[in-house]
Scaffold this motif. Structure first.
Motif, PDB file in Angstrom:
ATOM      1  N   ILE A   1      -2.735  -4.950  -7.740  1.00 42.12           N
ATOM      2  CA  ILE A   1      -2.257  -4.711  -6.383  1.00 42.12           C
ATOM      3  C   ILE A   1      -1.417  -3.429  -6.340  1.00 42.12           C
ATOM      4  N   ASP A   2      -0.477  -3.297  -7.275  1.00 46.91           N
ATOM      5  CA  ASP A   2       0.412  -2.133  -7.292  1.00 46.91           C
ATOM      6  C   ASP A   2      -0.376  -0.825  -7.324  1.00 46.91           C
ATOM      7  N   ARG A   3      -1.412  -0.794  -8.151  1.00 40.99           N
ATOM      8  CA  ARG A   3      -2.121   0.455  -8.375  1.00 40.99           C
ATOM      9  C   ARG A   3      -3.218   0.715  -7.340  1.00 40.99           C
ATOM     10  N   VAL A   4      -3.870  -0.353  -6.869  1.00 43.00           N
ATOM     11  CA  VAL A   4      -5.046  -0.175  -6.006  1.00 43.00           C
ATOM     12  C   VAL A   4      -4.674  -0.079  -4.530  1.00 43.00           C
ATOM     13  N   PHE A   5      -3.685  -0.855  -4.091  1.00 38.99           N
ATOM     14  CA  PHE A   5      -3.318  -0.870  -2.674  1.00 38.99           C
ATOM     15  C   PHE A   5      -2.327   0.265  -2.392  1.00 38.99           C
ATOM     16  N   THR A   6      -2.839   1.484  -2.492  1.00 39.98           N
ATOM     17  CA  THR A   6      -1.998   2.666  -2.474  1.00 39.98           C
ATOM     18  C   THR A   6      -1.766   3.184  -1.057  1.00 39.98           C
ATOM     19  N   GLN A   7      -0.708   3.977  -0.951  1.00 41.04           N
ATOM     20  CA  GLN A   7      -0.488   4.721   0.278  1.00 41.04           C
ATOM     21  C   GLN A   7      -1.661   5.686   0.486  1.00 41.04           C
ATOM     22  N   GLY A   8      -2.101   5.777   1.713  1.00 40.93           N
ATOM     23  CA  GLY A   8      -3.233   6.638   2.023  1.00 40.93           C
ATOM     24  C   GLY A   8      -4.551   5.881   2.052  1.00 40.93           C
TER      25      GLY A   8
ATOM     26  N   ALA B   1      -6.662   9.531  -6.147  1.00 42.95           N
ATOM     27  CA  ALA B   1      -6.555   8.352  -6.998  1.00 42.95           C
ATOM     28  C   ALA B   1      -7.235   8.595  -8.337  1.00 42.95           C
ATOM     29  N   THR B   2      -6.690   7.999  -9.400  1.00 44.88           N
ATOM     30  CA  THR B   2      -7.320   8.084 -10.708  1.00 44.88           C
ATOM     31  C   THR B   2      -8.687   7.396 -10.645  1.00 44.88           C
TER      32      THR B   2
END
Length: 203
Positions: free
Chosen positions: A100-107, A64-65
């Motif tokens: 939500i889009d950026r933080v609730f990521t796969q993994g 993650a960034t």
């Protein structure tokens, strides 16, 4: 127990911010063990835009960034998440949706089990409370099914997908009796209920 309140509105004098502060007041009044952090996405300058770094994280080609990792760490410290937001087009404002889009990521929030064809839900420990405020009246919400649509896309489409239980979901409307002062009383009561959902010592 620790609660993260995420607020999405650029004006700190807005009703949205006042509601967030009252939720925090209610939590702390109800439990001497409670700690609360309010994350003001606009003031903090969170960038909601999906980037090449986000794509790399989604495909698990890169970590993650740093900004997303910091938000995930903040959520990892929380026992409960409260989202406080104005209703824009029957959903979140763009800033909160981008968070939500950026933080609730796969993994992190979920995992694609490609071999088994199932989604692994990774946020079962995180209790979620939603507090939206909107200008439509209840009749409009009911007539067009907006409330059920919001429940489908947010409560189920986002949080159930990740396994995070939505313990309360509130839509406070301008047509409600006593608006806007009543919303602040309701917000404090929501905070007290949130504290009651967590194992803590009440006072």
């Amino acid at each position: 127990m620790h609660t993260l309140i995420v607020v999405s509105h650029p004006d700190t004098a807005s009703l949205t911010h006042a509601i967030a502060r009252q939720v925090a007041t209610g939590i702390q009044a109800a439990s001497m063990d409670a700690t609360v952090e309010i994350a003001d996405l606009a003031a903090e300058g969170f960038d909601p835009r999906w980037t090449h770094g986000d794509i790399a994280r989604f495909t698990q080609a890169a970590p993650a960034t740093p900004d997303v990792a910091a938000e995930q760490a903040r959520l990892d410290r929380a026992d409960a998440l409260v989202l406080v937001y104005p209703v824009f087009w029957w959903s979140f404002p763009g800033l909160l949706k981008g968070w939500i889009d950026r933080v609730f990521t796969q993994g992190w929030a979920y995992e694609d089990d490609n071999a088994g064809g199932k989604i692994v839900k990774k946020l079962q420990r995180l209790k979620v409370h939603l507090v939206a405020n909107g200008g439509a009246d209840q009749g409009t919400m009911d007539r067009h099914g907006y409330r059920s649509a919001m429940t489908t896309q947010i409560d189920h489409g986002i949080f159930d997908f990740c396994g995070a239980p939505v313990l309360s979901s509130n839509v406070l409307l301008a047509s409600d009796d006593g608006y806007p002062a009543a919303h602040l009383h309701t917000a404090e009561a929501i905070g007290r209920r949130i504290a009651g959902d967590m194992p803590s010592t009440s006072r």
